[in-house]
Design a protein around this motif. Structure first.
Motif, PDB file in Angstrom:
ATOM      1  N   THR A   1       1.295 -48.701  33.926  1.00 43.73           N
ATOM      2  CA  THR A   1       1.105 -48.055  32.620  1.00 43.73           C
ATOM      3  C   THR A   1       1.443 -49.041  31.501  1.00 43.73           C
ATOM      4  OG1 THR A   1       3.366 -47.241  32.480  1.00 43.73           O
ATOM      5  CG2 THR A   1       1.795 -45.835  33.605  1.00 43.73           C
ATOM      6  N   SER A   2       0.892 -48.782  30.328  1.00 50.16           N
ATOM      7  CA  SER A   2       1.083 -49.732  29.227  1.00 50.16           C
ATOM      8  C   SER A   2       2.546 -49.778  28.778  1.00 50.16           C
ATOM      9  CB  SER A   2       0.173 -49.370  28.056  1.00 50.16           C
ATOM     10  OG  SER A   2       0.426 -48.055  27.628  1.00 50.16           O
ATOM     11  N   ASP A   3       3.227 -48.638  28.767  1.00 52.43           N
ATOM     12  CA  ASP A   3       4.629 -48.648  28.355  1.00 52.43           C
ATOM     13  C   ASP A   3       5.485 -49.458  29.322  1.00 52.43           C
ATOM     14  OD1 ASP A   3       4.293 -47.244  26.072  1.00 52.43           O
ATOM     15  OD2 ASP A   3       5.280 -45.408  26.719  1.00 52.43           O
TER      16      ASP A   3
ATOM     17  N   LEU B   1      11.139 -43.306  19.326  1.00 54.15           N
ATOM     18  CA  LEU B   1      10.751 -43.033  20.709  1.00 54.15           C
ATOM     19  C   LEU B   1      12.007 -43.020  21.559  1.00 54.15           C
ATOM     20  CD1 LEU B   1       7.556 -45.250  21.256  1.00 54.15           C
ATOM     21  CD2 LEU B   1       7.680 -42.768  21.008  1.00 54.15           C
TER      22      LEU B   1
ATOM     23  N   TYR C   1       8.075 -33.152  26.604  1.00 50.77           N
ATOM     24  CA  TYR C   1       7.905 -34.416  25.876  1.00 50.77           C
ATOM     25  C   TYR C   1       7.241 -34.145  24.521  1.00 50.77           C
ATOM     26  CZ  TYR C   1       9.451 -36.825  29.996  1.00 50.77           C
ATOM     27  OH  TYR C   1      10.225 -37.268  31.031  1.00 50.77           O
TER      28      TYR C   1
ATOM     29  N   ARG D   1       5.290 -34.578  21.197  1.00 55.68           N
ATOM     30  CA  ARG D   1       4.165 -35.384  20.736  1.00 55.68           C
ATOM     31  C   ARG D   1       3.872 -35.025  19.279  1.00 55.68           C
ATOM     32  NH1 ARG D   1       5.533 -38.106  24.301  1.00 55.68           N
ATOM     33  NH2 ARG D   1       4.514 -38.444  26.302  1.00 55.68           N
TER      34      ARG D   1
ATOM     35  N   GLN E   1      -4.707 -41.670  20.830  1.00 59.43           N
ATOM     36  CA  GLN E   1      -4.285 -42.882  21.547  1.00 59.43           C
ATOM     37  C   GLN E   1      -5.528 -43.583  22.069  1.00 59.43           C
ATOM     38  OE1 GLN E   1      -1.215 -43.728  21.420  1.00 59.43           O
ATOM     39  NE2 GLN E   1      -0.199 -41.787  20.904  1.00 59.43           N
TER      40      GLN E   1
ATOM     41  N   HIS F   1      -2.513 -41.804  27.999  1.00 57.84           N
ATOM     42  CA  HIS F   1      -1.241 -42.322  27.483  1.00 57.84           C
ATOM     43  C   HIS F   1      -0.301 -41.179  27.091  1.00 57.84           C
ATOM     44  CE1 HIS F   1       1.405 -45.260  25.642  1.00 57.84           C
ATOM     45  NE2 HIS F   1       1.423 -44.540  24.541  1.00 57.84           N
ATOM     46  N   ASN F   2      -0.885 -40.079  26.629  1.00 59.83           N
ATOM     47  CA  ASN F   2      -0.053 -38.937  26.235  1.00 59.83           C
ATOM     48  C   ASN F   2       0.712 -38.366  27.429  1.00 59.83           C
ATOM     49  OD1 ASN F   2      -0.875 -38.573  23.377  1.00 59.83           O
ATOM     50  ND2 ASN F   2      -2.889 -38.361  24.311  1.00 59.83           N
TER      51      ASN F   2
ATOM     52  N   ARG G   1       3.302 -41.587  28.993  1.00 62.95           N
ATOM     53  CA  ARG G   1       4.473 -42.034  28.215  1.00 62.95           C
ATOM     54  C   ARG G   1       5.675 -41.174  28.580  1.00 62.95           C
ATOM     55  NH1 ARG G   1       4.343 -44.225  22.144  1.00 62.95           N
ATOM     56  NH2 ARG G   1       4.546 -46.177  23.272  1.00 62.95           N
TER      57      ARG G   1
ATOM     58  N   LYS H   1       8.476 -41.094  26.989  1.00 63.48           N
ATOM     59  CA  LYS H   1       9.350 -40.948  25.837  1.00 63.48           C
ATOM     60  C   LYS H   1       8.829 -39.845  24.916  1.00 63.48           C
ATOM     61  CE  LYS H   1      11.844 -45.233  25.667  1.00 63.48           C
ATOM     62  NZ  LYS H   1      11.683 -45.525  27.067  1.00 63.48           N
TER      63      LYS H   1
ATOM     64  N   TYR I   1       8.528 -38.368  20.921  1.00 63.20           N
ATOM     65  CA  TYR I   1       8.445 -38.814  19.528  1.00 63.20           C
ATOM     66  C   TYR I   1       9.411 -37.946  18.713  1.00 63.20           C
ATOM     67  CZ  TYR I   1       3.992 -41.108  20.724  1.00 63.20           C
ATOM     68  OH  TYR I   1       3.018 -41.896  21.278  1.00 63.20           O
TER      69      TYR I   1
END
Lengths: 365, 472
Positions: A40-42, B103, B391, B393, B413, B418-419, B422, B424, B426
């Motif tokens: 993944t990019s992160d 984040l 999470y 968003r 994104q 990616h949603n 991720r 983390k 926001y």
């Protein structure tokens, strides 16, 4: 010359594989659960923001395979043999035999040190117990965390008591172990990664997946990337246990971006948020403000759950054995009378002795 | 003969294409961008079919509407389905070019990486402003900019040697508020429009955990007051009527003209956390004289007395629109930390006529919490947990200037996955009027590497001229 070189390389491989598999198989397997390799990019951004990113990536890529028995020793054996071959090329002008002998002697010394080290054995035993407990294999936990082993290493005691509880043997066998206080069931001071992993396991067994998730999260914050394969797998399992398929699907999808978890998440339905009216949401949240609190004190949590009407055989054993450890026989008798008992079920000797020792006292309301 | 055979094969192979099945429904896409309103120049909306089908998208612009025509093929299927084209409306109301946010893992007591980042809205580029690698993995939080000015900001850096970091161009200062004036810690800062004052809440915050699956965590205060810092004099004052033990005041927020401070207040309850269900924060306002830097106690008032709800809501995060007409705030069933409350929703108060309503067009069955207005009041950004319940968003919605919002859209994104991927959340999304410089190096200099026996209390300043520590 080349023949000798490959012979020594094979010997190196064999020594490392056998030494690792005989001395530290569970330590190696557990390494996988602390590692993380994703595409993944992160993950890549975090990796390349830290020093030695390529070494980190390569290491974590290989650590994925440590999940399988023998894979860790085989990979380390191959790396050792490759190191030998590279070094032997470097030292070839000085003669292959002196170098090879030196290499072999150093390797054997390392193996002897590893095999004889008390610390290595301790770590291996703990890893084996942790591994078995994570799979709820209680007989295997008890085979490793024996009364003698827990005297030698008190860190094993909470796992032993958990295994006794979950296998229904707590009142019969607890006193064979070096138990001193209720805190031995779950030391309050255990706030490092291993301690938190134990607490996650304990609260999962106690049927409080939310608290198991809490401790799993906390344990993960000590790891690079704040997560790991073991963490993500636990979060998938615990969220499914809790009935939260959305989150389970998220973690499984993240895992599927590694090499060995490709299929993860496919069997988890991606549901929309459960339909809940505004008033239902409100009632749920207002009820939650009355729910028992979870504190760092294990026995407080046990008594709090019971006070809120929770009951199971294992919870009753936790409560009753805790009272015995506190020496509160009067409350023990009260609580024992409160819990249901199946007809014809034999009373454990520990409970029988405790009840008879307070039988002369008048019953209190 | 051969030619005839070839022609026959050609006819069979290129027979009239079978008609593509059409669906009268909009395509089920994630994120749900069907019918949203976006600002002109926004990064392209990317989405995927919720069932993972392959998709082909054809986009057409007609006036101020973008039409997305989606054809999707399920895995292994040769025949696709053409869905009803869905519109995305384009608004010419400009939006601030950046959003700043934190984040962080949506965790419990500790964390690994966290940082304050900014996202350019016209692209997918996200860059760090400062991360907690600068303060030895301590906490960085509560970033705020005066009127969205990117050259000036403050944030709290917690942990050993921590305090509040004030940044003005290249001047970076660390001030431990606890060592000044009323000796109180500061949190939830709000910068006065003049840039001269900053109001903080000063809270004793705790958290507890419960076995309830619907709400595993409650974050609560056992005391909270409001303090005011004058950046010209460096003085910090604690107005007595905003610093009582009987009432807990929090979430200060200035009106755009700087003459009113809005905040939330609750009668203290005991014992905490057991009594948390009885903790209800109301919306308050007090007038402020910017010339003297004083609050006018006589004007202290509750601004919403009753709501037509079955329960007594607890309010948080009051934020007034730049035209001063509307206040957006969060309402939950009780207590002061709505992000862990699934029932938390955004509500709107019309300050002109006192009408109040839940913003159904913005809310979801999951948590809606922190929010901020763009500098022209045409857009809001807010945090929501509607995707997975955990999470947070960011969602952006258009405001028509009359108290109505368009359907919100998820911050786009480059890859929609990616949603999900991720790990983390926001936090604290704030619009910023330009790119915020990277402050990592300057902030790192305020936090020497961890050393045993470190005395972390003095205020420190790092200026570009001296590049040295100045102990105030």
């Amino acid at each position: 010359m080349r023949h000798k070189r490959f012979l020594f390389a094979f010997a190196t491989f064999a020594i490392i594989v056998l030494a690792c598999q005989l001395c530290i198989p569970y330590t190696l397997m557990q390494q996988e659960s602390y590692a993380l390799f994703l595409t993944t990019s992160d993950y890549l951004r975090e990796t390349f923001a830290a020093p030695w990113p390529m070494a980190h990536l390569a290491g974590n890529f290989l650590l994925q395979f440590f999940h399988f028995p023998w894979a860790g020793p085989l990979i380390l054996g191959l790396l050792g043999a490759m190191a030998y071959l590279l070094l032997s090329l470097f030292f070839r002008q000085k003669g292959i035999l002196p170098f090879s002998l030196t290499f072999t002697i150093l390797l054997l010394s390392a193996v002897i040190v590893m095999a004889s080290s008390h610390r290595v054995r301790e770590v291996e035993r703990y890893s084996a117990v942790e591994y078995a407990a994570s799979r709820h294999d209680w007989p295997r936990v008890l085979r490793r965390a024996t009364p003698e082993a827990t005297r030698d290493d008190r860190q094993l005691l909470p796992y032993a008591l958990l295994a006794l509880t979950e296998s229904g043997q707590l009142p019969d066998r607890m006193m064979r172990y070096p138990v001193r206080t209720v805190d031995d069931f779950c030391p309050e001071s255990w706030s490092d990664r291993r301690g938190l992993a134990f607490k996650a396991c304990l609260y999962e067994c106690m049927g409080i997946p939310g608290e198991a998730i809490h401790n799993t999260f906390q344990a993960a914050t000590a790891l690079p990337h704040g997560s790991s394969f073991g963490t993500l797998r636990a979060l998938v399992r615990l969220n499914r246990l809790k009935g939260d398929e959305r989150l389970a699907h998220k973690y499984a999808t993240i895992l599927s971006h590694s090499t060995l978890h490709k299929g993860w998440g496919k069997d988890i339905p991606l549901n929309e948020a459960p339909e809940q009216s505004a008033s239902d949401r409100l009632s749920a949240i207002l009820n939650s403000s009355q729910a028992p609190l979870i504190t760092p004190t294990y026995y407080y949590n046990v008594t709090s759950l019971i006070a809120h009407g929770a009951y199971s055989k294992t919870l009753a054993d936790r409560s009753l054995c805790g009272l015995l450890l506190q020496g509160d026989l009067v409350r023990f008798r009260q609580m024992y009378a409160l819990f249901p008992h199946a007809e014809g079920e034999p009373v454990p000797a520990l409970y029988r002795d405790a009840l008879s020792s307070v039988s002369h006292l008048p019953a209190t309301p | 003969m051969l030619v005839l055979l070839l022609l026959l094969l050609l006819f069979v192979g290129c027979g009239a294409p079978s008609a593509m099945p059409e669906s009268g429904d909009y395509p089920p896409v994630f994120p749900d961008y069907v019918g949203v309103t976006v600002p002109e120049g926004m990064a392209p909306l990317t989405f995927q079919m919720t069932d993972g089908s392959r998709q082909r998208i054809h986009t057409t612009r007609v006036g101020d509407t973008l039409w997305y025509e989606v054809t999707a093929w399920q895995k292994g299927a040769r025949q696709g389905v053409r869905y009803k084209p869905f519109p995305v409306y384009i608004s010419h109301d400009p939006i601030d070019p950046y959003i700043a946010y934190r984040l962080i893992e949506p965790g419990y007591e500790s964390w690994y990486d966290m940082g304050i980042y900014q996202r350019r809205l016209s692209s997918y580029v996200e860059t760090p402003i400062v991360t907690n690698a600068a303060n030895n993995r301590g906490c960085v939080n509560c970033h705020t900019f005066p009127s969205g000015n990117p050259s000036q900001m403050l944030f709290h850096a917690r942990g050993a040697g921590g305090g509040t970091v004030f940044i003005h161009d290249d001047n970076v200062r660390l001030i431990n508020l606890r060592e000044h004036g009323p000796l109180k810690q500061g949190t939830y800062p709000t910068w006065h429009p003049s840039g001269r004052y900053v109001a903080f809440a000063s809270c004793q915050t705790h958290q507890c955990f419960s076995v309830a699956d619907s709400q595993p965590i409650e974050v609560y205060d056992t005391a909270s007051d409001i303090i005011l810092m004058d950046l010209e004099t460096g003085g910090i004052t604690a107005p007595p009527f905003l610093n009582t033990a009987e009432v807990w005041e929090t979430f200060p927020s200035w009106s755009p003209d700087g003459r009113t401070l809005y905040y939330c207040a609750a009668d203290s309850v005991q014992p905490m956390p057991e009594a948390r269900g009885r903790l209800h924060y109301r919306l308050m306002a007090v007038d402020f004289d910017p010339a003297t830097g004083t609050f006018i106690q006589e004007t202290n008032r509750q601004i919403i007395k009753t709501t037509e709800t079955k329960f007594e809501p607890s309010f948080s995060f009051p934020r007034v629109s730049p035209d001063g007409r509307y206040m957006l705030f969060t309402a939950s069933a009780y207590a002061t930390f709505p992000i862990w409350h699934k029932e938390a929703d955004l509500w709107l108060l019309d300050l002109a006529d006192g009408t109040i309503r839940p913003c159904d067009e913005l809310n979801s069955p999951d948590t809606e919490s922190y929010h901020s207005w763009s500098s022209n009041g045409s857009w809001i950004v807010f945090s929501s947990r509607r995707i997975d319940g955990r999470y947070t968003r960011l969602y952006i919605a258009h405001h028509d200037g009359n108290g109505h919002f368009a359907k919100p859209f998820l911050l786009p994104q480059k890859y929609p996955a990616h949603n999900t991927l991720r790990l983390k959340s926001y936090n604290i999304p704030e619009f910023v009027c330009g790119e915020v410089p990277h402050h990592q190096k300057a902030v790192r200099k305020l936090f020497p590497a961890k050393a045993k026996g470190d005395k972390p209390v003095a205020d420190r300043q790092q200026t570009p001229a001296s590049k040295e520590w100045i102990i105030n």
